[in-house]
Design a protein around this motif. Structure first.
Motif, short mmCIF file in Angstrom:
data_model
loop_
_atom_site.label_atom_id
_atom_site.label_comp_id
_atom_site.label_asym_id
_atom_site.label_seq_id
_atom_site.Cartn_x
_atom_site.Cartn_y
_atom_site.Cartn_z
N LEU A 114 67.58 73.16 -47.74
CA LEU A 114 66.51 74.14 -47.99
C LEU A 114 66.03 74.78 -46.70
N ALA A 115 65.88 73.95 -45.67
CA ALA A 115 65.17 74.41 -44.48
C ALA A 115 66.02 75.29 -43.57
N ALA A 118 66.28 78.87 -44.79
CA ALA A 118 64.91 79.41 -44.84
C ALA A 118 64.38 79.66 -43.44
N GLN A 121 65.92 82.88 -42.22
CA GLN A 121 65.42 84.04 -42.97
C GLN A 121 63.93 84.29 -42.73
N THR A 122 63.18 83.23 -42.47
CA THR A 122 61.72 83.38 -42.39
C THR A 122 61.22 83.41 -40.96
N TYR A 123 61.70 82.47 -40.17
CA TYR A 123 61.08 82.29 -38.86
C TYR A 123 61.83 83.03 -37.76
N PRO A 126 62.85 87.83 -39.33
CA PRO A 126 61.68 88.72 -39.43
C PRO A 126 60.87 88.76 -38.13
N GLN A 127 60.82 87.63 -37.41
CA GLN A 127 60.08 87.62 -36.15
C GLN A 127 60.79 88.46 -35.10
N ALA A 130 60.14 91.95 -35.93
CA ALA A 130 58.75 92.33 -35.63
C ALA A 130 58.53 92.60 -34.15
#
Lengths: 229, 281
Positions: A114-115, A118, A121-123, A126-127, A130
């Motif tokens: 899971l991690a 994720a 994709q998440t940490y 997108p960062q 950004a």
């Protein structure tokens, strides 16, 4: 005024709070008593809550009382996680403690699966996205936003330079890594300031409880009544 | 000079006493300092909720325990009050086992004050263990993860859950948390199911979560007791009725004292020459 269970609860909470605060003056037996009570009760509370909120509704009810969880018939699939959970207790029997590795392996495998995606994709992505910001004032951004974006990009690059250890931190690279330290210090300062705010908030919460829920209604008011106030 | 040495050798219990007085006196005297403008991340949460239409669904996650109540409970009280006043449907869950009773009590308290009906305007679904699996599961089917509310009522029978199947039917998710769960909500509900997320957090966590605000992965952020006070001010709650605002005067005076002590301590350290002695040792 009758003594209700709520009033006893407030008195116990207030006295325990004062007992813990007494450590600020010096270590003492009253503090030790409160500390040990806290550890013991927390563990007991955790067991009871887990039993009522997890074991009963997720294991016992689906197996033996399906109507309680809106099931038409027993769900025997919950036996599998139930058994895996029981295998954790094999740690208490040295001869069979190897059995506990299976549920641990299951949990580790599941969470890794899971991690890892994720995290990317998440940490990470997108960062990264950004930090890809316009740093030149123009149609898209005004001068202030451009300056803010510029600082953010410089901060990210210089901090990354500080954590790059495969090259000596000398010359222009050394300057970048030193600027990175500056940004890190700013981040630590912000973090420390927020931590101070959080800790003071906890003290405020306790003082509000002691004054509003204990002192005013349960100490000051009875004393006032006693003297005919 | 002797005064610097005295300051550096000051028994720290005098500092504890100073902080205690800075916190206690404003609470006892009900002294309130003027409050600054609400922080933009808090305003963002308020504005997002204001833009929702009555009847839309907001999911609240009560992911905190009594140890972080002083910061998070005033936030949750203010936000739930806003949601119910705005006639939004509130569905709450808890991934922290101790958060479930706090959430249940908070909803019934605010719901009772505003005349909202349990099961019609709001419902507390309760605690489920599993963290990220629970978050992922609700992306497929909320009813499969929570067939019943916390008190055992089947959610299919509750008007508040009408048409609420997955995150697609939830307009905003607000996580009140004191641990790592906001990161899990962002990863598994936000990134995977495009759920809009806001967070109410303890101040300790703020610097870790600001990057997600800047990247747009959070629509807003309510930070600590200050965030609670800001939200109460946005709702126009009287300071005497607002637990967050009542605490902020103590907070500000304690911060001023800490700033003065940090500056005095540094001046004393350099003026007494101890930095040179430390450099030689």
């Amino acid at each position: 005024m009758g003594v209700s269970i709520e009033i006893i609860g407030v008195w116990v909470a207030a006295l325990m709070t004062l007992a813990i605060f007494s450590f600020l003056y010096a270590d003492n037996p009253v503090y030790k008593l409160a500390e040990h009570l806290f550890v013991g009760i927390s563990a007991g509370y955790g067991v009871v809550i887990t039993w009522h909120e997890a074991v009963i509704p997720l294991l016992i009810d689906p197996l033996f009382r399906p109507e309680n969880v809106d099931l038409a018939e027993p769900n025997y699939l919950v036996i599998i996680p139930g058994l895996l959970g029981l295998m954790m207790f094999s740690r208490f029997i040295p001869r069979y403690d190897w059995l506990s590795r299976w549920p641990i392996a299951f949990v580790m495998g599941l969470y890794s699966g899971l991690a890892i995606p994720a995290s990317v994709q998440t940490y990470l992505l997108p960062q990264l996205h950004a930090t890809m910001l316009p740093i030149w004032p123009g149609v898209e951004v005004d001068a202030w936003t451009a300056l803010s974006n510029f600082l953010l990009v410089v901060g990210v690059l210089c901090t990354l330079a500080y954590f790059y250890f495969s090259r000596e931190h000398a010359g222009a690279f050394g300057v970048a890594s030193k600027i990175g330290i500056f940004f890190l210090m700013v981040a630590f300062g912000a973090s420390f300031g927020n931590t101070v705010m959080a800790r003071v908030s906890l003290l405020i919460g306790r003082v509000q409880f002691l004054y509003d829920d204990w002192w005013l209604p349960l100490v000051a008011a009875p004393i006032s009544r006693w003297f005919g106030g | 000079m002797r005064i610097w040495g005295w300051l550096l050798d000051l028994d720290r219990r005098w500092i504890f006493l100073g902080i205690a007085l800075a916190v206690v006196i404003p609470i006892v005297t009900k002294y309130t300092l003027p409050q600054g403008k609400p922080a933009p991340p808090t305003v963002a949460v308020y504005n997002y909720i204001e833009a929702l239409k009555p009847g839309e669904v907001v999911m609240i996650a009560f992911d905190y325990s009594p140890s972080s109540m002083p910061e998070l409970h005033p936030q949750a009280l203010a936000v739930v009050r806003h949601l119910l006043q705005h006639k939004l449907r509130v569905v709450s869950v808890s991934l922290n086992i101790q958060g479930t009773s706090l959430g249940r009590d908070l909803l019934s308290q605010v719901g009772g004050e505003l005349g909202a009906v349990d099961g019609v305007d709001y419902v507390h679904l309760g605690f489920k263990p599993g963290g990220s699996q629970v978050i992922l599961g609700m992306g497929e089917s909320i009813a499969q993860v929570y067939p019943t509310a916390a008190d055992g009522r089947p959610i299919a029978d509750l008007p508040v859950m009408e048409g609420v199947k997955t995150y697609d039917d939830v307009s905003l998710l607000i996580d009140f948390a004191a641990g790592n769960l906001p990161f899990a909500w962002i990863a598994f509900a936000g990134e995977r199911y495009n759920q809009k997320i806001a967070a109410g957090i303890t101040a300790v966590m703020a610097t870790d979560l600001y990057p997600y605000l800047q990247s747009g992965q959070l629509v807003g952020l309510i930070n600590g007791l200050k965030g609670a006070a800001d939200y109460e001010a946005l709702l126009g709650i009287e300071p005497s009725e607002a637990p967050g605002m009542l605490g902020m005067s103590s907070q500000s005076i304690a911060h001023l004292l800490i700033v003065v002590l940090v500056i005095a301590g540094n001046i004393a350290y350099f003026a007494s020459g101890r930095h040179r002695r430390r450099g030689r040792s």
